[in-house]
Design an enzyme around this catalytic site. Sequence first.
Site, PDB file in Angstrom:
ATOM      1  N   ALA A 113      -3.471   7.545  -5.732  1.00 40.73           N
ATOM      2  CA  ALA A 113      -2.069   7.139  -5.631  1.00 40.73           C
ATOM      3  C   ALA A 113      -2.022   5.635  -5.893  1.00 40.73           C
ATOM      4  O   ALA A 113      -1.982   4.819  -4.981  1.00 40.73           O
ATOM      5  CB  ALA A 113      -1.520   7.471  -4.255  1.00 40.73           C
ATOM      6  N   ALA A 132       0.853  -1.200   0.000  1.00 41.67           N
ATOM      7  CA  ALA A 132       0.000   0.000   0.000  1.00 41.67           C
ATOM      8  C   ALA A 132       0.882   1.240   0.000  1.00 41.67           C
ATOM      9  O   ALA A 132       2.104   1.154  -0.161  1.00 41.67           O
ATOM     10  CB  ALA A 132      -0.918  -0.011   1.212  1.00 41.67           C
ATOM     11  N   ASN A 133       0.287   2.406   0.151  1.00 40.26           N
ATOM     12  CA  ASN A 133       1.049   3.655   0.289  1.00 40.26           C
ATOM     13  C   ASN A 133       0.305   4.594   1.231  1.00 40.26           C
ATOM     14  O   ASN A 133      -0.765   4.253   1.740  1.00 40.26           O
ATOM     15  CB  ASN A 133       1.315   4.287  -1.083  1.00 40.26           C
ATOM     16  CG  ASN A 133       0.035   4.669  -1.792  1.00 40.26           C
ATOM     17  OD1 ASN A 133      -0.731   5.500  -1.313  1.00 40.26           O
ATOM     18  ND2 ASN A 133      -0.224   4.041  -2.938  1.00 40.26           N
ATOM     19  N   ARG A 134       0.856   5.763   1.463  1.00 38.46           N
ATOM     20  CA  ARG A 134       0.355   6.659   2.512  1.00 38.46           C
ATOM     21  C   ARG A 134      -0.818   7.544   2.077  1.00 38.46           C
ATOM     22  O   ARG A 134      -1.239   8.412   2.832  1.00 38.46           O
ATOM     23  CB  ARG A 134       1.480   7.560   3.020  1.00 38.46           C
ATOM     24  CG  ARG A 134       2.604   6.807   3.680  1.00 38.46           C
ATOM     25  CD  ARG A 134       3.609   7.769   4.301  1.00 38.46           C
ATOM     26  NE  ARG A 134       4.804   7.072   4.738  1.00 38.46           N
ATOM     27  CZ  ARG A 134       4.877   6.364   5.874  1.00 38.46           C
ATOM     28  NH1 ARG A 134       3.824   6.282   6.670  1.00 38.46           N
ATOM     29  NH2 ARG A 134       6.001   5.743   6.185  1.00 38.46           N
ATOM     30  N   SER A 135      -1.349   7.360   0.886  1.00 33.21           N
ATOM     31  CA  SER A 135      -2.454   8.216   0.451  1.00 33.21           C
ATOM     32  C   SER A 135      -3.660   8.090   1.373  1.00 33.21           C
ATOM     33  O   SER A 135      -4.070   6.992   1.731  1.00 33.21           O
ATOM     34  CB  SER A 135      -2.866   7.828  -0.970  1.00 33.21           C
ATOM     35  OG  SER A 135      -4.082   8.453  -1.308  1.00 33.21           O
TER      36      SER A 135
END
Length: 227
Positions: free
Chosen positions: A99, A33-36
């Site tokens: 994102a 995943a990512n921080r969006s």
Amino acid sequence: SGTTTTAKPLLGKHVLVTAGPTHEPIDPVRYIANRSSGKQGFAIAAAAAAAGARVTLVAGPVGLADPEGVSVRRVETARDMLAAVEIALPADIAIFAAAVADWRPAHEAGSKLKKDGSGIVPPLHVTENPDILSTIAHRRDGRPGLVVGFAAETDDVLENARKKLGRKGADIIVANDVSPANNVMGGAANTVHLVTPEGIESWPQLPKDEVARRLVHWIAGRLPPTA
Ligand code: CTP
Ligand code: CA
């Protein structure tokens, strides 16, 4: 209310927005995943609805409520997001604020990966996800009248954004500097630069919902004239 006059420059338009991260499964209990946070994209969807548009929001996994008056499709992965975007077309305007994970595990394990006690770690092979913005912007049939991408950069923000404008076939790139010091990913404010073939317009740091309102009206002013 009766005291407020609200401009509805997007009345009769269909606006498609992507928002949030994607989750790319490794096994049944793990993902990449990512921080969006999805905040900027959700704010854009809400602002487009407030400007009179019919809005479809394709959202990755975030804990945000459906904005008022917006049709929300919730998805997990980049491939699901692309499929949901294609189903939602045609659109007059498409704004790709998600994102999207650039890579996903090449193989999703059907059962939980386990430590085997040897200390040898399992290899994690990744493969590239489809580029949703580029796929839609390069469509020969059914391309939205206006295609807006974002560029999340930590270095050479404007130069990288200009490259993305050309490479991805977008009409506008909204560049934001996501260096940790700016606290954009997950934060409440954003500093954006609007990159078009004609040039660059830079805005001051603003709350994300104010960026959204201004952006929606700025975009409405650049809509190609309808036949
Ligand atoms: N995007 C997309 N699908 C992807 C990757 C990105 O639709 N698989 C979109 C994003 O929603 C954004 C734009 O492309 O509108 C740029 O995303 P960004 O991550 O900044 O660019 P990338 O092309 O992925 O390049 P990199 O992450 O290497 O900078
Ligand atoms: Ca990326």
